[in-house]
Scaffold this motif. Structure first.
Motif, PDB file in Angstrom:
ATOM      1  N   ILE A 145      42.920  47.611  46.255  1.00  0.00           N
ATOM      2  CA  ILE A 145      42.900  48.794  45.383  1.00  0.00           C
ATOM      3  C   ILE A 145      44.323  49.007  44.907  1.00  0.00           C
ATOM      4  N   PHE A 146      44.482  49.090  43.591  1.00  0.00           N
ATOM      5  CA  PHE A 146      45.807  49.267  42.982  1.00  0.00           C
ATOM      6  C   PHE A 146      45.962  50.718  42.541  1.00  0.00           C
ATOM      7  N   MET A 147      47.107  51.321  42.882  1.00  0.00           N
ATOM      8  CA  MET A 147      47.376  52.710  42.506  1.00  0.00           C
ATOM      9  C   MET A 147      48.658  52.786  41.685  1.00  0.00           C
ATOM     10  N   GLY A 148      48.549  53.332  40.490  1.00  0.00           N
ATOM     11  CA  GLY A 148      49.715  53.473  39.621  1.00  0.00           C
ATOM     12  C   GLY A 148      49.321  54.190  38.347  1.00  0.00           C
ATOM     13  N   SER A 195      46.680  36.289  38.528  1.00  0.00           N
ATOM     14  CA  SER A 195      46.873  35.312  39.610  1.00  0.00           C
ATOM     15  C   SER A 195      45.599  35.118  40.425  1.00  0.00           C
ATOM     16  N   GLY A 196      44.530  35.801  40.012  1.00  0.00           N
ATOM     17  CA  GLY A 196      43.228  35.581  40.639  1.00  0.00           C
ATOM     18  C   GLY A 196      42.920  36.440  41.844  1.00  0.00           C
ATOM     19  N   PHE A 197      43.768  37.447  42.113  1.00  0.00           N
ATOM     20  CA  PHE A 197      43.469  38.328  43.238  1.00  0.00           C
ATOM     21  C   PHE A 197      42.381  39.327  42.859  1.00  0.00           C
ATOM     22  N   LYS A 198      41.591  39.714  43.845  1.00  0.00           N
ATOM     23  CA  LYS A 198      40.438  40.568  43.610  1.00  0.00           C
ATOM     24  C   LYS A 198      40.874  42.038  43.661  1.00  0.00           C
ATOM     25  N   VAL A 199      41.097  42.626  42.500  1.00  0.00           N
ATOM     26  CA  VAL A 199      41.411  44.059  42.415  1.00  0.00           C
ATOM     27  C   VAL A 199      40.081  44.771  42.202  1.00  0.00           C
ATOM     28  N   LYS A 213      45.360  52.823  33.360  1.00  0.00           N
ATOM     29  CA  LYS A 213      43.929  52.932  33.081  1.00  0.00           C
ATOM     30  C   LYS A 213      43.543  52.071  31.877  1.00  0.00           C
ATOM     31  N   ALA A 214      44.365  52.117  30.839  1.00  0.00           N
ATOM     32  CA  ALA A 214      44.060  51.347  29.629  1.00  0.00           C
ATOM     33  C   ALA A 214      43.918  49.861  29.958  1.00  0.00           C
ATOM     34  N   TYR A 215      44.828  49.338  30.783  1.00  0.00           N
ATOM     35  CA  TYR A 215      44.747  47.924  31.154  1.00  0.00           C
ATOM     36  C   TYR A 215      43.520  47.656  32.029  1.00  0.00           C
ATOM     37  N   ALA A 216      43.256  48.538  33.000  1.00  0.00           N
ATOM     38  CA  ALA A 216      42.119  48.363  33.910  1.00  0.00           C
ATOM     39  C   ALA A 216      40.796  48.340  33.148  1.00  0.00           C
ATOM     40  N   ASN A 239      37.797  45.495  32.816  1.00  0.00           N
ATOM     41  CA  ASN A 239      36.536  45.902  33.452  1.00  0.00           C
ATOM     42  C   ASN A 239      36.685  46.183  34.944  1.00  0.00           C
ATOM     43  N   ILE A 240      37.829  46.761  35.313  1.00  0.00           N
ATOM     44  CA  ILE A 240      38.065  47.151  36.704  1.00  0.00           C
ATOM     45  C   ILE A 240      37.685  48.626  36.837  1.00  0.00           C
ATOM     46  N   PRO A 241      36.887  48.998  37.845  1.00  0.00           N
ATOM     47  CA  PRO A 241      36.540  50.415  38.040  1.00  0.00           C
ATOM     48  C   PRO A 241      37.787  51.277  38.187  1.00  0.00           C
ATOM     49  N   VAL A 242      37.763  52.466  37.574  1.00  0.00           N
ATOM     50  CA  VAL A 242      38.917  53.372  37.576  1.00  0.00           C
ATOM     51  C   VAL A 242      38.547  54.695  38.246  1.00  0.00           C
ATOM     52  N   LEU A 243      39.387  55.125  39.188  1.00  0.00           N
ATOM     53  CA  LEU A 243      39.243  56.428  39.827  1.00  0.00           C
ATOM     54  C   LEU A 243      40.400  57.308  39.381  1.00  0.00           C
TER      55      LEU A 243
END
Length: 312
Positions: A8-11, A26-30, A53-56, A60-64
């Motif tokens: 989970i990435f926070m920023g 790099s293929g990591f599962k975010v 958020k715009a990049y996520a 197609n990465i879920p955003v909280l």
């Protein structure tokens, strides 16, 4: 054997985007991104998402976007992603219930060579204080802010003409590579946690910068003021007041240069100008030349452009 990481990435700001991007590419599962709620920005106060958020969303990465990081509902939602590592880059202070949630833990990228410049504005304060060197650090989060055990560190020179903006950009990309290096080391269990060395070191902090912090004190030496202006340029910007023919105006100062000259007839804060090409202001020692400034309600401009429309 490499661990199967669920990250989970926070920023929130632009500074965090390259770190998220390098992990994705790099293929990591975010599995999810946590960022600040959308806010009205700019003159039109249009509601726009954070850069992270715009990049996520593009990926197609879920955003909280929690408004309260201590909310049990948010914690429950976070748990559902079953992450075993959290990566924090330029985000808010996390409650223990959040940073202690993943099995491996939560690490943060900080834009200084810890333990120096703990706090919200390390890039600004390193330049303001006239440092010749700073750095980046990844470390595991714990209770006290910016005090956790160090994973990796790298140093970065501060150039004589650096501003907070130019150093920010270099550390943003350098930091993203350190984030990748850290995640790779964690995945392969090839890292050692080192406690921050504080003993016998005079620590310098990096507290949040407010408007009053940014007011220029012309009683200081010229080079100290120049560092102050560089450290606040382009944002939030140092400021002073100037007496124009239409009254006293607040003026943001983005760039100054040391003339190396003195004027014994001027007190600190007094200035001379030909109202065409230059404004020189007396400091504790030398005259400083305004190079780039912005009067309230107007755009940023060179001193020559400024004097075409503003007579002092």
């Amino acid at each position: 054997m490499e661990k199967d990481l669920r990250i989970i990435f926070m920023g929130t700001p632009e500074f965090a985007v390259p770190s998220l991007q390098i992990l994705v590419e790099s293929g990591f599962k975010v599995v999810a991104v946590v960022t600040a709620p959308d806010k009205p920005r700019g003159r039109g106060q249009k509601v726009i998402p954070s850069p992270v958020k715009a990049y996520a969303v593009e990926q197609n990465i879920p955003v909280l976007q929690p408004t309260n990081l201590k909310s049990p509902d948010f914690h429950q939602e976070l748990k559902q992603y079953n992450a075993n590592l959290q990566v924090v880059v330029a985000f808010r202070m996390l409650p223990e219930a959040v940073w202690s949630m993943p099995e491996i833990g939560t690490f943060n990228l900080h834009a200084s060579y810890l333990p120096q410049y703990r706090g919200a504005a390390p890039i600004n304060w390193a330049i303001i204080n006239g440092e010749k060197e700073t750095g980046i650090t990844t470390f595991m989060l714990k209770h006290e802010i910016d005090t956790g055990s160090i994973i990796f560190q790298e140093k970065e020179s501060i150039h004589a003409d650096d501003t907070a903006g130019s150093l920010y950009t270099r550390l943003m990309y350098k930091g993203s590579k350190l984030v990748l290096k850290t995640v790779q080391a964690i995945a392969n269990d090839k890292y050692t946690l080192l406690p921050q060395q504080e003993e016998g070191v005079e620590l310098k902090g990096a507290p949040k910068i407010h408007r009053d912090t940014c007011k220029i004190d012309w009683n200081q030496p010229a080079e100290q003021i120049r560092d102050f202006v560089r450290g606040l340029s382009p944002y939030p910007a140092a400021w002073t007041t100037l007496d124009t023919r239409t009254g006293e105006k607040t003026c943001k100062v983005y760039a100054v240069s040391n003339t190396g000259e003195k004027n014994p007839n001027l007190a600190a804060g007094q200035y001379i100008t030909d109202n065409k090409n230059f404004i020189h202001i007396q400091t504790q020692d030398y005259l400083l030349s305004f190079d780039e400034l912005q009067i309230e309600g107007r755009k940023k401009m060179t001193v020559e452009e400024f004097l075409r429309g503003n007579t002092l």
